[in-house]
Scaffold this active site. Structure first.
Site, PDB file in Angstrom:
ATOM      1  N   PRO A   1       5.112 -12.789-117.597  1.00 48.33           N
ATOM      2  CA  PRO A   1       4.807 -13.751-116.532  1.00 48.33           C
ATOM      3  C   PRO A   1       3.403 -13.537-115.956  1.00 48.33           C
ATOM      4  O   PRO A   1       2.935 -12.399-115.873  1.00 48.33           O
ATOM      5  CB  PRO A   1       5.852 -13.456-115.451  1.00 48.33           C
ATOM      6  N   THR A   2       2.769 -14.606-115.565  1.00 46.91           N
ATOM      7  CA  THR A   2       1.486 -14.546-114.861  1.00 46.91           C
ATOM      8  C   THR A   2       1.769 -14.163-113.403  1.00 46.91           C
ATOM      9  O   THR A   2       2.898 -13.820-113.056  1.00 46.91           O
ATOM     10  CB  THR A   2       0.785 -15.914-114.948  1.00 46.91           C
TER      11      THR A   2
ATOM     12  N   LEU B   1       2.996 -14.136-109.905  1.00 45.67           N
ATOM     13  CA  LEU B   1       4.100 -14.899-109.327  1.00 45.67           C
ATOM     14  C   LEU B   1       4.057 -14.850-107.803  1.00 45.67           C
ATOM     15  O   LEU B   1       3.478 -13.930-107.219  1.00 45.67           O
ATOM     16  CB  LEU B   1       5.437 -14.320-109.796  1.00 45.67           C
TER      17      LEU B   1
ATOM     18  N   LEU C   1      11.484  -9.947-106.431  1.00 44.26           N
ATOM     19  CA  LEU C   1      11.012 -11.346-106.465  1.00 44.26           C
ATOM     20  C   LEU C   1      11.569 -12.070-107.687  1.00 44.26           C
ATOM     21  O   LEU C   1      12.222 -13.119-107.565  1.00 44.26           O
ATOM     22  CB  LEU C   1       9.474 -11.330-106.509  1.00 44.26           C
TER      23      LEU C   1
ATOM     24  N   TYR D   1       0.499   1.219-114.687  1.00 45.73           N
ATOM     25  CA  TYR D   1       1.581   0.226-114.786  1.00 45.73           C
ATOM     26  C   TYR D   1       1.509  -0.451-116.145  1.00 45.73           C
ATOM     27  O   TYR D   1       2.529  -0.624-116.827  1.00 45.73           O
ATOM     28  CB  TYR D   1       1.388  -0.800-113.670  1.00 45.73           C
TER      29      TYR D   1
HETATM   30  O1  GFB Z   1      -2.724 -10.098-106.314  1.00 46.33           O
HETATM   31  P1  GFB Z   1      -3.565  -8.890-106.501  1.00 46.33           P
HETATM   32  O2  GFB Z   1      -3.315  -7.725-105.599  1.00 46.33           O
HETATM   33  O3  GFB Z   1      -3.374  -8.353-107.983  1.00 46.33           O
HETATM   34  O4  GFB Z   1      -5.125  -9.282-106.369  1.00 46.33           O
HETATM   35  P2  GFB Z   1      -4.067  -8.664-109.384  1.00 46.33           P
HETATM   36  C1  GFB Z   1      -5.593 -10.493-106.890  1.00 46.33           C
HETATM   37  C2  GFB Z   1      -6.983 -10.731-106.356  1.00 46.33           C
HETATM   38  O5  GFB Z   1      -6.847 -11.130-104.981  1.00 46.33           O
HETATM   39  C3  GFB Z   1      -7.897  -9.481-106.344  1.00 46.33           C
HETATM   40  C4  GFB Z   1      -7.781 -10.418-104.193  1.00 46.33           C
HETATM   41  O6  GFB Z   1      -9.195  -9.894-106.715  1.00 46.33           O
HETATM   42  C5  GFB Z   1      -7.872  -9.059-104.888  1.00 46.33           C
HETATM   43  O7  GFB Z   1      -9.071  -8.396-104.488  1.00 46.33           O
HETATM   44  N1  GFB Z   1      -7.318 -10.342-102.796  1.00 46.33           N
HETATM   45  C6  GFB Z   1      -7.928 -10.950-101.764  1.00 46.33           C
HETATM   46  C7  GFB Z   1      -6.239  -9.689-102.340  1.00 46.33           C
HETATM   47  N2  GFB Z   1      -7.304 -10.671-100.614  1.00 46.33           N
HETATM   48  C8  GFB Z   1      -6.237  -9.879-100.944  1.00 46.33           C
HETATM   49  C9  GFB Z   1      -5.201  -9.276-100.166  1.00 46.33           C
HETATM   50  O8  GFB Z   1      -5.151  -9.383 -98.924  1.00 46.33           O
HETATM   51  N3  GFB Z   1      -4.257  -8.559-100.855  1.00 46.33           N
HETATM   52  C10 GFB Z   1      -4.294  -8.426-102.218  1.00 46.33           C
HETATM   53  N4  GFB Z   1      -3.325  -7.714-102.822  1.00 46.33           N
HETATM   54  N5  GFB Z   1      -5.283  -8.972-103.000  1.00 46.33           N
HETATM   55  C11 GFB Z   1      -1.941  -7.409-110.158  1.00 46.33           C
HETATM   56  C12 GFB Z   1      -1.607  -6.042-110.692  1.00 46.33           C
HETATM   57  O9  GFB Z   1      -3.345  -7.592-110.297  1.00 46.33           O
HETATM   58  O10 GFB Z   1      -1.297  -8.413-110.905  1.00 46.33           O
HETATM   59  C13 GFB Z   1      -0.122  -5.834-110.643  1.00 46.33           C
HETATM   60  O11 GFB Z   1      -2.287  -5.065-109.917  1.00 46.33           O
HETATM   61  C14 GFB Z   1       0.679  -7.034-111.106  1.00 46.33           C
HETATM   62  O12 GFB Z   1       0.186  -4.713-111.451  1.00 46.33           O
HETATM   63  C15 GFB Z   1       0.090  -8.358-110.709  1.00 46.33           C
HETATM   64  O13 GFB Z   1       0.837  -6.991-112.495  1.00 46.33           O
HETATM   65  C16 GFB Z   1       0.752  -9.515-111.452  1.00 46.33           C
HETATM   66  O14 GFB Z   1      -3.733 -10.025-109.845  1.00 46.33           O
HETATM   67  O15 GFB Z   1      -5.520  -8.306-109.328  1.00 46.33           O
END
Ligand code: GFB
Length: 317
Positions: free
Chosen positions: A164-165, A167, A15, A137
């Site tokens: 980065p926040t 993305l 990305l 990570y």
């Molecule tokens: O984007 P996300 O997976 O990562 O989850 P983080 C952000 C929030 O969105 C969490 C909610 O509270 C999830 O529970 N969420 C709701 C979902 N629906 C969904 C869904 O369908 N899929 C996902 N994935 N989340 C990441 C780190 O944390 O931040 C990584 O785990 C990375 O290492 C990234 O650095 C920038 O923002 O919580």
């Protein structure tokens, strides 16, 4: 860094790496060195050293990493810590050995302490316990930042680190299990609309807050830092505002045109309650984002539809 500088972008199919290549090419940089992970395994120290000795890039963007959303991080801890440690150690040491003039290392705001005060200032790094779902990570990425800072102190390397926040944008991973929230919600709402489903499931409570930066803005900030920043402290890259996951899901639902209801699955992890970065340092250097959230989601959905069309055509062949 001039137009002819040889620039190696590690992770150009990802990305951020993909967006940085687009941004560099748009600025007239025509001497980019790119390798897929099949062509160059960055976890293989000998292969990385041989590549650097042969290519001798002047500038390196280290955007290659094992990344993933909250479930992927929680499910594959060994992959997330080992792969990221090997990639950064190999690339940073090889860059030093061949005298790379400038290296940009990419961290992430999810490596700040789980309950650090918000907005997150760069000096909060290592000031408290990490978010358990992605501490593997985070420890690897913190080590990468420390490598760059130590190489600056001991060898005088101009290696900088950006944070980065969250993305999103073209080139994102739309796999429903491994992706981040933005692509997951876009795909879920899209498929629910096509199927005529009554509901879309959103993970967690919907209460966590997240900040979202379009990846083209992130790439613009990275290229800006390569040209304007040469100090040891890390630099946050963000927009300086956030929203709840529920508000995000409502916005995605509207953009995609899904008319059913959102259902929140409390059995899935919320992760850290909030992740808003303080962008005083970056804005103080003169940079500003230019893509608003709603505009960015609309642009990303258009890109997603174009990919679906291509996929659809292929599946009919
Ligand atoms: O984007 P996300 O997976 O990562 O989850 P983080 C952000 C929030 O969105 C969490 C909610 O509270 C999830 O529970 N969420 C709701 C979902 N629906 C969904 C869904 O369908 N899929 C996902 N994935 N989340 C990441 C780190 O944390 O931040 C990584 O785990 C990375 O290492 C990234 O650095 C920038 O923002 O919580």
């Amino acid at each position: 860094m001039n137009k002819g500088s040889k620039i190696y972008v590690a992770g150009h199919r990802g990305l951020v790496g993909g967006a940085i290549v687009r941004r560099l090419r748009a600025a007239g940089h025509d001497n980019l060195v790119l390798r897929t992970s099949a062509e160059l395994d960055l976890k293989d120290q000998a292969a990385v050293r041989a590549f650097f000795a042969a290519e001798r890039p002047e500038v390196v963007v280290l955007a290659a990493a094992r990344v993933g959303g909250i479930l992927a991080n929680d499910s594959y801890p060994a992959d997330f810590i080992y792969d990221n440690l090997m990639i950064e150690a190999n690339v940073i040491e090889a860059a030093r050995q061949v005298g790379v003039r400038k290296l940009l290392f990419l961290g992430s705001t999810c490596i700040y302490p789980k309950l650090a005060p918000q907005p997150l200032k760069e000096e909060y790094l290592l000031s408290g316990p990490l978010e358990p779902t992605n501490e593997w990570y985070a420890v690897a990425k913190i080590a990468g930042i420390k490598l760059c800072q130590a190489y600056r102190r001991q060898y005088g390397c101009d290696f900088i680190s950006a944070m980065p926040t969250n993305l999103y944008g073209p080139g994102d991973n739309f796999d429903l299990e491994k992706s981040h929230v933005m692509p997951a919600l876009i795909r879920k709402c899209h498929e629910a609309k096509l199927r005529g489903d009554r509901t879309v499931t959103v993970w967690g409570s919907g209460r966590p807050r997240r900040e979202f930066l379009h990846v083209d803005d992130c790439a613009d900030a990275c290229v800006y830092l390569l040209a304007h920043y040469d100090e040891e402290p890390i630099v946050n890259i963000g927009v300086g505002e956030d929203l709840t996951i529920r508000e995000l899901a409502e916005m995605v639902k509207e953009v995609v045109g899904f008319e059913g209801d959102l259902v929140f699955d409390a059995s899935k992890p919320d992760g850290t309650p909030r992740k808003l970065v303080d962008v005083t340092r970056l804005f103080g250097l003169g940079w500003r984002p230019s893509i608003g959230l709603r505009e960015g989601i609309e642009q990303t959905y258009r890109w997603f539809l174009e990919q679906e069309e291509v996929r659809g055509v292929r599946s009919e062949e």
